[in-house]
Design an enzyme around this catalytic site. Structure first.
Site, PDB file in Angstrom:
ATOM      1  N   ASN A  32      99.642 -19.060  55.516  1.00 22.56           N
ATOM      2  CA  ASN A  32     100.591 -19.809  54.755  1.00 22.56           C
ATOM      3  C   ASN A  32     100.596 -21.431  55.012  1.00 22.56           C
ATOM      4  OD1 ASN A  32     101.132 -17.610  53.307  1.00 22.56           O
ATOM      5  ND2 ASN A  32     102.587 -16.636  54.960  1.00 22.56           N
ATOM      6  N   ARG A  48      99.761 -13.213  60.476  1.00 17.51           N
ATOM      7  CA  ARG A  48      99.301 -13.200  59.152  1.00 17.51           C
ATOM      8  C   ARG A  48     100.012 -14.698  58.443  1.00 17.51           C
ATOM      9  NH1 ARG A  48      98.202  -9.308  53.903  1.00 17.51           N
ATOM     10  NH2 ARG A  48      97.574 -10.836  52.319  1.00 17.51           N
ATOM     11  N   HIS A  53     101.859 -23.893  52.673  1.00 22.60           N
ATOM     12  CA  HIS A  53     102.545 -23.240  51.809  1.00 22.60           C
ATOM     13  C   HIS A  53     104.221 -23.187  51.445  1.00 22.60           C
ATOM     14  CE1 HIS A  53      98.643 -21.423  51.239  1.00 22.60           C
ATOM     15  NE2 HIS A  53      98.957 -20.594  50.176  1.00 22.60           N
ATOM     16  N   LYS A  72      98.376  -8.545  48.824  1.00 23.86           N
ATOM     17  CA  LYS A  72      99.706  -9.152  48.588  1.00 23.86           C
ATOM     18  C   LYS A  72      99.786  -9.370  47.050  1.00 23.86           C
ATOM     19  CE  LYS A  72     101.630 -12.265  52.218  1.00 23.86           C
ATOM     20  NZ  LYS A  72     101.794 -13.597  52.554  1.00 23.86           N
ATOM     21  N   GLU A  98     102.261  -8.921  57.464  1.00 19.82           N
ATOM     22  CA  GLU A  98     102.815 -10.268  57.912  1.00 19.82           C
ATOM     23  C   GLU A  98     103.908  -9.956  58.821  1.00 19.82           C
ATOM     24  OE1 GLU A  98     102.552 -13.268  55.079  1.00 19.82           O
ATOM     25  OE2 GLU A  98     104.036 -14.228  55.623  1.00 19.82           O
ATOM     26  N   HIS A 107      98.785 -24.100  42.056  1.00 19.43           N
ATOM     27  CA  HIS A 107      99.055 -23.797  43.539  1.00 19.43           C
ATOM     28  C   HIS A 107      98.375 -24.307  44.611  1.00 19.43           C
ATOM     29  CE1 HIS A 107     100.139 -20.995  46.506  1.00 19.43           C
ATOM     30  NE2 HIS A 107      98.908 -20.728  46.723  1.00 19.43           N
ATOM     31  N   GLU A 135      92.178 -23.932  49.378  1.00 18.97           N
ATOM     32  CA  GLU A 135      92.693 -22.666  50.258  1.00 18.97           C
ATOM     33  C   GLU A 135      91.384 -22.531  51.215  1.00 18.97           C
ATOM     34  OE1 GLU A 135      95.408 -21.122  50.386  1.00 18.97           O
ATOM     35  OE2 GLU A 135      96.163 -20.987  48.214  1.00 18.97           O
ATOM     36  N   LYS A 164      89.987 -14.202  56.349  1.00 21.77           N
ATOM     37  CA  LYS A 164      91.305 -13.441  56.027  1.00 21.77           C
ATOM     38  C   LYS A 164      91.208 -12.067  56.171  1.00 21.77           C
ATOM     39  CE  LYS A 164      94.502 -13.123  52.276  1.00 21.77           C
ATOM     40  NZ  LYS A 164      94.895 -13.643  51.063  1.00 21.77           N
ATOM     41  N   HIS A 186     105.002 -24.226  48.086  1.00 19.19           N
ATOM     42  CA  HIS A 186     105.935 -23.620  47.248  1.00 19.19           C
ATOM     43  C   HIS A 186     107.028 -24.247  46.732  1.00 19.19           C
ATOM     44  CE1 HIS A 186     104.178 -19.523  48.755  1.00 19.19           C
ATOM     45  NE2 HIS A 186     103.434 -19.806  47.794  1.00 19.19           N
ATOM     46  N   ARG A 237     104.407   5.133  40.677  1.00 22.32           N
ATOM     47  CA  ARG A 237     104.583   5.127  42.282  1.00 22.32           C
ATOM     48  C   ARG A 237     103.257   4.770  43.034  1.00 22.32           C
ATOM     49  NH1 ARG A 237     107.991   9.322  41.324  1.00 22.32           N
ATOM     50  NH2 ARG A 237     110.223   8.707  41.621  1.00 22.32           N
TER      51      ARG A 237
HETATM   52  N1  LIG Z   1      98.071 -12.617  46.536  1.00 19.20           N
HETATM   53  C1  LIG Z   1      97.804 -13.577  47.521  1.00 19.20           C
HETATM   54  O1  LIG Z   1      97.514 -13.434  48.407  1.00 19.20           O
HETATM   55  C2  LIG Z   1      97.531 -15.000  47.175  1.00 19.20           C
HETATM   56  C3  LIG Z   1      97.049 -15.803  47.400  1.00 19.20           C
HETATM   57  C4  LIG Z   1      96.747 -17.270  47.098  1.00 19.20           C
HETATM   58  C5  LIG Z   1      97.533 -17.460  45.703  1.00 19.20           C
HETATM   59  N2  LIG Z   1      98.097 -16.872  45.062  1.00 19.20           N
HETATM   60  C6  LIG Z   1      98.321 -16.846  43.778  1.00 19.20           C
HETATM   61  O2  LIG Z   1      97.348 -17.149  42.930  1.00 19.20           O
HETATM   62  C7  LIG Z   1      97.719 -17.951  41.806  1.00 19.20           C
HETATM   63  C8  LIG Z   1      96.854 -18.948  41.595  1.00 19.20           C
HETATM   64  O3  LIG Z   1      95.434 -18.385  41.364  1.00 19.20           O
HETATM   65  P1  LIG Z   1      94.684 -19.255  40.432  1.00 19.20           P
HETATM   66  O4  LIG Z   1      94.305 -20.535  41.074  1.00 19.20           O
HETATM   67  O5  LIG Z   1      93.416 -18.428  40.427  1.00 19.20           O
HETATM   68  O6  LIG Z   1      95.356 -19.634  38.928  1.00 19.20           O
HETATM   69  P2  LIG Z   1      95.050 -18.758  37.715  1.00 19.20           P
HETATM   70  O7  LIG Z   1      95.081 -17.221  37.529  1.00 19.20           O
HETATM   71  O8  LIG Z   1      96.379 -19.347  36.848  1.00 19.20           O
HETATM   72  O9  LIG Z   1      93.818 -19.388  37.099  1.00 19.20           O
HETATM   73  C9  LIG Z   1      93.664 -20.932  36.904  1.00 19.20           C
HETATM   74  C10 LIG Z   1      93.218 -20.985  35.214  1.00 19.20           C
HETATM   75  O10 LIG Z   1      91.742 -20.788  35.166  1.00 19.20           O
HETATM   76  C11 LIG Z   1      91.436 -19.970  34.077  1.00 19.20           C
HETATM   77  N3  LIG Z   1      90.198 -19.255  34.431  1.00 19.20           N
HETATM   78  C12 LIG Z   1      89.989 -18.267  35.478  1.00 19.20           C
HETATM   79  N4  LIG Z   1      88.950 -17.842  35.710  1.00 19.20           N
HETATM   80  C13 LIG Z   1      88.232 -18.690  35.033  1.00 19.20           C
HETATM   81  C14 LIG Z   1      86.889 -18.812  34.557  1.00 19.20           C
HETATM   82  N5  LIG Z   1      86.136 -18.220  35.432  1.00 19.20           N
HETATM   83  N6  LIG Z   1      86.257 -20.030  33.848  1.00 19.20           N
HETATM   84  C15 LIG Z   1      87.350 -20.823  33.215  1.00 19.20           C
HETATM   85  N7  LIG Z   1      88.625 -20.516  33.322  1.00 19.20           N
HETATM   86  C16 LIG Z   1      89.214 -19.550  34.231  1.00 19.20           C
HETATM   87  C17 LIG Z   1      92.743 -19.000  34.236  1.00 19.20           C
HETATM   88  O11 LIG Z   1      92.917 -18.481  32.852  1.00 19.20           O
HETATM   89  C18 LIG Z   1      93.859 -20.340  34.189  1.00 19.20           C
HETATM   90  O12 LIG Z   1      94.129 -20.908  33.105  1.00 19.20           O
HETATM   91  C19 LIG Z   1      99.079 -18.056  42.192  1.00 19.20           C
HETATM   92  O13 LIG Z   1     100.269 -17.584  41.404  1.00 19.20           O
HETATM   93  C20 LIG Z   1      99.367 -18.142  43.668  1.00 19.20           C
HETATM   94  O14 LIG Z   1     100.730 -17.815  44.093  1.00 19.20           O
HETATM   95  C21 LIG Z   1      98.215 -15.201  45.373  1.00 19.20           C
HETATM   96 ZN   LIG Z   2      97.807 -20.128  48.670  1.00 20.10          ZN
END
Ligand SMILES: NC(=O)c1ccc[n+]([C@@H]2O[C@H](COP(=O)([O-])OP(=O)(O)OC[C@H]3O[C@@H](n4cnc5c(N)ncnc54)[C@H](O)[C@@H]3O)[C@@H](O)[C@H]2O)c1
Ligand SMILES: [Zn+2]
Length: 362
Positions: free
Chosen positions: A247, A243, A250, A145, A239, A267, A187, A229, A254, A123
């Site tokens: 997006n 908030r 997005h 999130k 949201e 993304h 972003e 942010k 998406h 929980r």
């Molecule tokens: N929670 C939120 O508010 C929010 C906001 C925006 C995006 N997201 C989510 O985030 C995700 C995208 O995140 P991302 O772009 O970080 O992708 P990711 O986590 O897939 O990372 C991108 C790639 O880089 C690699 N990597 C990470 N750090 C590294 C480093 N320092 N050196 C070399 N390689 C490295 C990872 O292993 C992966 O292959 C999506 O799922 C998206 O929906 C969430």
């Molecule tokens: Zn995003």
């Protein structure tokens, strides 16, 4: 160490610091001071663990914190409920109790999955974000999130759950592939478009330094992005209103991610095209002028981001995917559009034929 700034996400008893700087992973106090109890599970992936897990483990070991590590497969396609189960299995098998702390070491995928696992394990337990991509440092690690994808829609399973702290170390970005750095910039550019035209000007002037991985420019971009942010999240944590402007791009983005298959388009790349579409639709309504759309396209192009919708995606594909996206309220798709450079609006008040033109012509 070079701690360049500490921001606060102000959410009453759920407030937490965001540490921004270079070489922060060697600074034990930042991490240790946020670990409750005496145990932790570090969650990372097969790409990030070989790079940085040793540093985190060294700190935990030096402070006698009992810890286990779980290395996930890398990729958006693994952002699933099955991976969450793996984390829960690991926690239970290794007898972690409610006092344990999860540490997410990786990009947004690791952060979103780990945060969600923390929100439901017994929980709810604490977790810490150590984002290692630019995207995660400016966006996903801040704001609480968490969640995973469903085959029918992005981030359809999740929870709001704030971390104990965020440690954004620009030195981790040294190993980040150029394509991923660009995806993160999408972003960053978003914050300028929705909230801060001066920051957008600054980005136009400093895009080369950012692409070159200049620490000072990166720290500044992360600081402004996280400040915006944090401000918006503090106004509307769950949201129910404002908030949603975070997006921008997005809903379209998406739709691209879901339709093309998770992991095909990054993304940030999908969001880049989505922002062009949002600017295009805003222009068709006469809310912004052509220069704003052109500046949006210009900075995205300079950041090596795509600006055109996938050629094989039809307006119908968009409408189908967008109808499932959670920005749909009472059957109407709400879109984030621009009223000017630096000002976004949440709108269900757009012309459907203009939307159709955007979907077919972008
Ligand atoms: N929670 C939120 O508010 C929010 C906001 C925006 C995006 N997201 C989510 O985030 C995700 C995208 O995140 P991302 O772009 O970080 O992708 P990711 O986590 O897939 O990372 C991108 C790639 O880089 C690699 N990597 C990470 N750090 C590294 C480093 N320092 N050196 C070399 N390689 C490295 C990872 O292993 C992966 O292959 C999506 O799922 C998206 O929906 C969430
Ligand atoms: Zn995003």
């Amino acid at each position: 160490m070079a701690l360049s700034d500490t921001l606060k996400v102000d959410l009453g008893d759920r407030s937490y610091p965001v540490y921004i700087g270079t070489d922060l992973l060697t600074e034990a106090d930042l991490l240790v001071s946020h670990i409750r109890g005496n145990s932790a599970l570090v969650v990372s992936n097969t790409t990030v663990a070989p790079l940085f897990l040793g540093k985190v483990q060294a700190i935990l070991k030096a402070h006698n914190i009992r810890h286990d590590c779980l290395i996930l497969d890398d990729g958006e396609q693994h952002k699933t409920i099955a991976t969450v189960e793996k984390i829960i299995d690991s926690l239970l098998r290794q007898r972690h109790d409610r006092q344990t702390t999860l540490i997410a070491l990786g990009g947004g995928v690791v952060g979103d999955i780990t945060g969600f696992a923390a929100s439901i394990y017994q929980r709810g337990v604490h977790y810490i974000q150590i984002p290692t991509t630019l995207l995660a440092q400016v966006d996903s690690s801040v704001g609480g999130k968490t969640g995973v994808n469903h085959p029918l829609g992005k981030n359809m399973i999740g929870a709001f759950c704030q971390p104990q702290c965020v440690i954004a170390d620009t030195a981790t970005l040294d190993s980040l592939p150029a394509r991923e750095l660009s995806a993160g910039l999408a972003e960053v550019i978003k914050y300028g478009l929705i909230h801060d035209s001066e920051f957008f000007d600054w980005l136009e002037q400093n895009i080369d330094q950012l692409l070159a991985g200049d620490y000072q420019a990166l720290c500044q971009a992360i600081r402004v992005s996280c400040t915006i942010k944090a401000e918006i999240v503090a106004l509307d944590e769950r949201e129910s209103g404002i908030r949603a402007i975070l997006n921008l791009g997005h809903t379209f983005g998406h739709a691209i991610e879901t339709t093309m298959g998770y992991g095909k388009w990054l993304h940030g790349e999908a969001v880049a095209v989505g922002m062009v579409m949002a600017a295009d639709l805003s222009l068709r309504h006469g809310w912004i002028d052509e220069t704003v759309k052109q500046r949006t396209i210009g900075i995205l192009e300079k950041s090596s981001l795509p600006i055109k919708s996938p050629p094989n995606m039809s307006a119908d594909d968009y409408m189908k995917a967008m109808a499932i996206d959670k920005k749909t309220l009472d059957g109407t798709i709400k879109l984030i559009l621009l009223k000017s450079l630096g000002e976004a609006v949440i709108s269900a008040d757009y012309e459907t034929d203009l939307l159709n033109q955007t979907l077919t012509q972008c």
